[in-house]
Motif scaffolding. Structure first.
Motif, PDB file in Angstrom:
ATOM      1  N   TYR A 105      56.216   7.313  11.017  1.00  0.00           N
ATOM      2  CA  TYR A 105      56.899   7.369  12.313  1.00  0.00           C
ATOM      3  C   TYR A 105      57.574   6.038  12.626  1.00  0.00           C
ATOM      4  O   TYR A 105      58.685   6.002  13.154  1.00  0.00           O
ATOM      5  CB  TYR A 105      55.918   7.725  13.437  1.00  0.00           C
ATOM      6  CG  TYR A 105      55.581   9.189  13.510  1.00  0.00           C
ATOM      7  CD1 TYR A 105      56.574  10.164  13.470  1.00  0.00           C
ATOM      8  CD2 TYR A 105      54.264   9.601  13.637  1.00  0.00           C
ATOM      9  CE1 TYR A 105      56.261  11.503  13.551  1.00  0.00           C
ATOM     10  CE2 TYR A 105      53.941  10.947  13.713  1.00  0.00           C
ATOM     11  CZ  TYR A 105      54.947  11.888  13.668  1.00  0.00           C
ATOM     12  OH  TYR A 105      54.633  13.213  13.753  1.00  0.00           O
ATOM     13  N   GLU A 119      60.720   6.507  15.230  1.00  0.00           N
ATOM     14  CA  GLU A 119      60.144   7.350  16.271  1.00  0.00           C
ATOM     15  C   GLU A 119      58.969   6.579  16.867  1.00  0.00           C
ATOM     16  O   GLU A 119      57.801   6.878  16.621  1.00  0.00           O
ATOM     17  CB  GLU A 119      59.711   8.691  15.691  1.00  0.00           C
ATOM     18  CG  GLU A 119      60.883   9.495  15.173  1.00  0.00           C
ATOM     19  CD  GLU A 119      60.460  10.862  14.682  1.00  0.00           C
ATOM     20  OE1 GLU A 119      59.700  11.541  15.408  1.00  0.00           O
ATOM     21  OE2 GLU A 119      60.887  11.238  13.592  1.00  0.00           O
ATOM     22  N   TYR A 151      55.869   8.201  18.942  1.00  0.00           N
ATOM     23  CA  TYR A 151      54.813   8.815  18.141  1.00  0.00           C
ATOM     24  C   TYR A 151      53.970   7.752  17.435  1.00  0.00           C
ATOM     25  O   TYR A 151      52.744   7.855  17.371  1.00  0.00           O
ATOM     26  CB  TYR A 151      55.395   9.775  17.110  1.00  0.00           C
ATOM     27  CG  TYR A 151      56.047  10.994  17.710  1.00  0.00           C
ATOM     28  CD1 TYR A 151      55.316  11.877  18.496  1.00  0.00           C
ATOM     29  CD2 TYR A 151      57.390  11.261  17.490  1.00  0.00           C
ATOM     30  CE1 TYR A 151      55.912  12.998  19.043  1.00  0.00           C
ATOM     31  CE2 TYR A 151      57.985  12.378  18.038  1.00  0.00           C
ATOM     32  CZ  TYR A 151      57.243  13.241  18.817  1.00  0.00           C
ATOM     33  OH  TYR A 151      57.824  14.339  19.363  1.00  0.00           O
TER      34      TYR A 151
END
Length: 149
Positions: free
Chosen positions: A65, A70, A73
């Motif tokens: 992640y 991201e 997350y």
């Protein structure tokens, strides 16, 4: 007058012939009984492997992640891992004597605590002087912390 129970045709004589079923299960049950120590050891090793692989998979997902940008997350997984390890660390801090703190904390933060706890339970390691919990209690405490986070 009670009504008699009627069994379907296919299972009417199923329990009547115990000989065939007994001859199949007797060697199997004897083999299991003779290898009970081996099976217990395999169970402990399997539990430790599953618990440790769960933590390592969380770390792998954290890195993936993070690399794919991201961050929300990655941050959520990092918080869960940190909270899990912190709860285990506090548990050890309050249940172990001061002279064992460094060793036990190192076991937690190197992520091998499930394996060490499984080994202690399997070898029936005796609680040392000053321990508030036994090996089995410690082994059940860590998954509870993991589920809470």
């Amino acid at each position: 007058m009670p009504t008699p129970k009627v069994q379907p045709e296919g299972i009417q004589g199923l329990g009547a012939n115990h000989v065939g079923r007994k001859s199949i299960h007797s060697p199997l049950s004897r083999a299991i009984a003779s290898n009970s120590q081996l099976l217990a050891k395999a169970k402990v090793v399997f539990k430790a492997f599953v618990s440790m692989s769960d933590m390592y998979s969380d770390l792998v997902m954290l890195v993936r992640y993070y690399r794919s940008n991201e961050m929300s997350y990655a941050l959520a997984i990092a918080i869960c891992i940190g909270l899990n390890l912190s709860l285990q660390s506090f548990g050890v801090f309050f249940t172990k004597p001061l002279d064992k703190q460094f060793k036990e904390q190192a076991i937690i933060w190197t992520l091998i605590k499930p394996a060490v706890d499984s080994y202690r339970v399997h070898t029936k390691a005796q609680s040392q002087e000053g321990d508030a919990l036994g090996a089995r209690s410690e082994m059940t405490m860590a998954p509870k912390f993991e589920k809470e986070t």
